[in-house]
Design an enzyme around this catalytic site. Structure first.
Site, PDB file in Angstrom:
ATOM      1  N   HIS A  98       0.858  -1.182   0.000  1.00  0.00           N
ATOM      2  CA  HIS A  98       0.000   0.000   0.000  1.00  0.00           C
ATOM      3  C   HIS A  98       0.896   1.234   0.000  1.00  0.00           C
ATOM      4  O   HIS A  98       1.942   1.256   0.652  1.00  0.00           O
ATOM      5  CB  HIS A  98      -0.896   0.010   1.236  1.00  0.00           C
ATOM      6  CG  HIS A  98      -1.703   1.268   1.379  1.00  0.00           C
ATOM      7  ND1 HIS A  98      -2.674   1.645   0.473  1.00  0.00           N
ATOM      8  CD2 HIS A  98      -1.662   2.253   2.328  1.00  0.00           C
ATOM      9  CE1 HIS A  98      -3.203   2.800   0.859  1.00  0.00           C
ATOM     10  NE2 HIS A  98      -2.603   3.187   1.976  1.00  0.00           N
ATOM     11  N   CYS A 212      -4.392   2.958  -4.965  1.00  0.00           N
ATOM     12  CA  CYS A 212      -3.588   3.820  -4.082  1.00  0.00           C
ATOM     13  C   CYS A 212      -2.322   4.309  -4.770  1.00  0.00           C
ATOM     14  O   CYS A 212      -1.939   5.479  -4.636  1.00  0.00           O
ATOM     15  CB  CYS A 212      -3.259   3.095  -2.787  1.00  0.00           C
ATOM     16  SG  CYS A 212      -2.259   1.595  -2.986  1.00  0.00           S
TER      17      CYS A 212
END
Length: 331
Positions: A98, A212
């Protein structure tokens, strides 16, 4: 001519027109398909419920604090394994990461984290719910920006990356904040998959992801357009989940597929395809579903992609699905 032949001829004629239309549409199709943007973000359906609340430490209205123009803010590249709070470094070992951006104000000494992720977790953004009261698959698919005070140094550095990559002025930060809020209101949904024709560097990109890392890339590009200089001492790698297929075929949207009696076989096939990916399965059902999904994707070489609120059929090709950890240089 027999009566059955009289009935069959018009059917074949219109079927031919439909097939011809698909070929013409594909011939004029722009690849990759542009990600659709909207005028505003809709209110999420109450059926969609996040297991973990979205952006719990951020401002409820998504506001970003104003900085004095003469302030100097450090910019940090942040990266950590997905769901590190639950699985530790496990997903990091598989390069499922992430990404986020950090800021630190020289004037106030305050630190900030900015990231973009799913409102209702990754599974809901990747596959739909099949509800008895809905003929069409029901999607809980929104992604949004989250801005909050503080940088969790241990979270980002222990199994990932926390690196200063540049500086910006308070004025540049304020302009970026306006851009982020506009980007957040117009880019409303998350897209997990990147779809290409094959793994080679020069392959055709059919669909690009919207996740993301893409938000981080967009922000970096905007900052450099405002005059920021960004550099990294380490490789700037990001996670991509690829599907490989031949040229996709456009199928239609909810109205043309699930509300038209003539499209009932296609509607049933799409629902059948998504059935193995349903949430809240027992371990036994999950094993059976994985076998069923393998049969569909690998043996039948078929995948139904939902993109821009429209359905596409992907004729899958080897190696079918890959998780790649690729270098994307800073702009």
């Amino acid at each position: 001519m027999r009566p059955t032949a009289v009935l069959l001829c018009p059917f074949l004629f219109f079927s031919f027109l439909e097939i011809a239309h698909c070929h013409v549409a594909n011939r004029n199709q722009l690849w990759p398909v542009p990600y659709r943007r909207f005028n505003h973000r809709p209110v999420a359906d109450s059926y969609c419920e996040a297991k973990f609340p979205f952006c719990p430490a951020g401002d409820r209205d998504g506001m970003i604090p104003y900085m004095n123009n003469w302030d100097v803010l450090s910019v940090f590249r942040l990266q950590a394994p997905v769901w590190e709070f639950k699985y530790g470094s496990l997903l990091g070992k598989m390069h499922v990461m992430h990404d986020a951006i950090g800021f630190s104000s020289a004037e106030t000494g305050k630190n900030y984290t900015m990231e973009w992720y799913e409102l209702f977790q990754l599974g809901n953004c990747t596959f739909p719910h099949l509800r008895a009261e809905n003929s069409a698959p029901f999607w809980c698919n929104q992604g949004a920006a989250c801005f909050f005070e503080g940088i969790d140094d241990i979270h980002w550095s222990q199994n990932g990356t926390l690196e200063k990559i540049g500086q910006i002025s308070g004025g540049q930060f304020n302009e970026m904040a306006k851009w982020v809020q506009d980007d957040n209101q117009t880019g409303i949904y998350y897209e997990t998959w990147t779809v290409r024709s094959d793994p080679s560097p020069n392959s055709t990109l059919w669909f690009d992801s919207y996740d993301c890392s893409q938000f981080v890339h967009r922000t970096y590009r905007y900052l450099t357009q405002q005059g920021a200089r960004l550099s990294s001492r380490s490789q700037t790698k990001y996670t991509k989940i690829y599907l490989y297929s031949g040229e996709p075929t456009y199928l239609g949207d909810d109205d043309s597929i699930f509300r038209e009696p003539s499209a009932k076989p296609l509607a049933e096939e799409i629902r059948k395809f998504y059935h193995p990916f349903r949430p809240h399965q027992s371990y036994i059902d999950l094993v059976l579903s994985l076998v069923e999904a393998y049969h569909k994707v690998v043996e039948e070489k078929s995948f139904y992609l939902y993109y821009n609120f429209q359905y596409w059929h992907l004729p899958m090709k080897y190696p079918y699905v890959q998780i790649m950890y690729e270098e994307v240089p800073l702009p």
